[in-house]
Scaffold this active site. Structure first.
Site, PDB file in Angstrom:
ATOM      1  N   ASP A  31       0.885  -1.271  -0.019  1.00 48.19           N
ATOM      2  CA  ASP A  31      -0.051   0.114  -0.020  1.00 48.19           C
ATOM      3  C   ASP A  31       0.869   1.122   0.140  1.00 48.19           C
ATOM      4  OD1 ASP A  31      -3.099   0.492   0.840  1.00 48.19           O
ATOM      5  OD2 ASP A  31      -1.826   2.359   1.099  1.00 48.19           O
ATOM      6  N   HIS A 101     -10.426  -5.323  -3.467  1.00 43.48           N
ATOM      7  CA  HIS A 101      -8.865  -5.648  -2.704  1.00 43.48           C
ATOM      8  C   HIS A 101      -9.039  -5.999  -1.453  1.00 43.48           C
ATOM      9  CE1 HIS A 101      -9.718  -1.136  -2.244  1.00 43.48           C
ATOM     10  NE2 HIS A 101      -9.232  -1.266  -1.355  1.00 43.48           N
TER      11      HIS A 101
HETATM   12  P1  5GP Z   1      -9.657   1.368   0.059  1.00 50.30           P
HETATM   13  O1  5GP Z   1     -10.066   2.640   1.338  1.00 50.30           O
HETATM   14  O2  5GP Z   1     -10.258   1.431  -1.244  1.00 50.30           O
HETATM   15  O3  5GP Z   1     -10.301   0.109   0.541  1.00 50.30           O
HETATM   16  O4  5GP Z   1      -8.219   1.273   0.125  1.00 50.30           O
HETATM   17  C1  5GP Z   1      -7.396   1.763  -1.024  1.00 50.30           C
HETATM   18  C2  5GP Z   1      -6.152   1.788  -0.584  1.00 50.30           C
HETATM   19  O5  5GP Z   1      -5.237   1.748  -1.861  1.00 50.30           O
HETATM   20  C3  5GP Z   1      -5.614   2.742   0.520  1.00 50.30           C
HETATM   21  O6  5GP Z   1      -5.232   2.120   1.620  1.00 50.30           O
HETATM   22  C4  5GP Z   1      -4.715   3.484  -0.466  1.00 50.30           C
HETATM   23  O7  5GP Z   1      -3.385   3.923   0.619  1.00 50.30           O
HETATM   24  C5  5GP Z   1      -4.266   2.494  -1.432  1.00 50.30           C
HETATM   25  N1  5GP Z   1      -3.623   3.219  -2.722  1.00 50.30           N
HETATM   26  C6  5GP Z   1      -4.242   4.034  -3.354  1.00 50.30           C
HETATM   27  N2  5GP Z   1      -3.398   4.562  -4.737  1.00 50.30           N
HETATM   28  C7  5GP Z   1      -2.436   3.666  -4.469  1.00 50.30           C
HETATM   29  C8  5GP Z   1      -1.435   3.597  -5.602  1.00 50.30           C
HETATM   30  O8  5GP Z   1      -1.385   4.298  -6.584  1.00 50.30           O
HETATM   31  N3  5GP Z   1      -0.452   2.560  -5.332  1.00 50.30           N
HETATM   32  C9  5GP Z   1      -0.621   1.878  -4.168  1.00 50.30           C
HETATM   33  N4  5GP Z   1       0.111   1.103  -4.030  1.00 50.30           N
HETATM   34  N5  5GP Z   1      -1.737   1.916  -3.035  1.00 50.30           N
HETATM   35  C10 5GP Z   1      -2.381   2.881  -3.201  1.00 50.30           C
END
Ligand code: 5GP
Ligand code: ZN
Length: 120
Positions: A31, A101
């Protein structure tokens, strides 16, 4: 592949990420904004926006993602101390990337409540 999806771009190597595991059906990468010392995202290669979009045919895939979580946790030596696997679905859960995810979190004691902060 969905054109504007950042996780599809990571899967297709159009965007950089630190990939820690991949196979025919799943990719796991660090992440970008870790909420714990270990914070890995495990994604299906298939673009599925949210848990609500799962179809019957995806049941083995969602199981496989958990097997991958176990494997990655083992590779990162989390087996003894434990870890957490989280799926955020929709606005109230704070989902910001609409490609399904699993968050794999560990490396420190995690909050025992899901009601505070990011639930970690
Ligand atoms: P959600 O809140 O959708 O469950 O989590 C999305 C996650 O994706 C977040 O923890 C955020 O830090 C991560 N994330 C967002 N954009 C990117 C990216 O471009 N690369 C990576 N490696 N992680 C990302
Ligand atoms: Zn996608």
């Amino acid at each position: 592949m969905s054109a504007d999806c950042i996780f599809c771009k990571i899967i297709d190597r159009e965007l950089d990420a630190e990939i820690v595991y991949e196979d025919d059906h799943a990719v796991a990468f660090k992440d970008i904004n870790p909420a714990a010392p270990v914070h890995i995202l495990i994604v299906p290669r298939k673009h599925i926006p949210t848990l609500l979009d799962l179809e019957k045919e995806d049941e083995s895939l969602i199981g496989h993602l958990h097997t991958v979580a176990n494997k990655v946790a083992g590779n990162l030596n989390l087996e003894k101390k434990g870890f957490r696997v989280v799926i955020n679905c929709g606005a109230d859960a704070g989902q910001i990337v609409f490609h399904l995810h699993l968050h794999l979190l560990g490396g420190r004691p995690l909050l025992q409540t899901m009601a505070k902060g990011r639930g970690v």
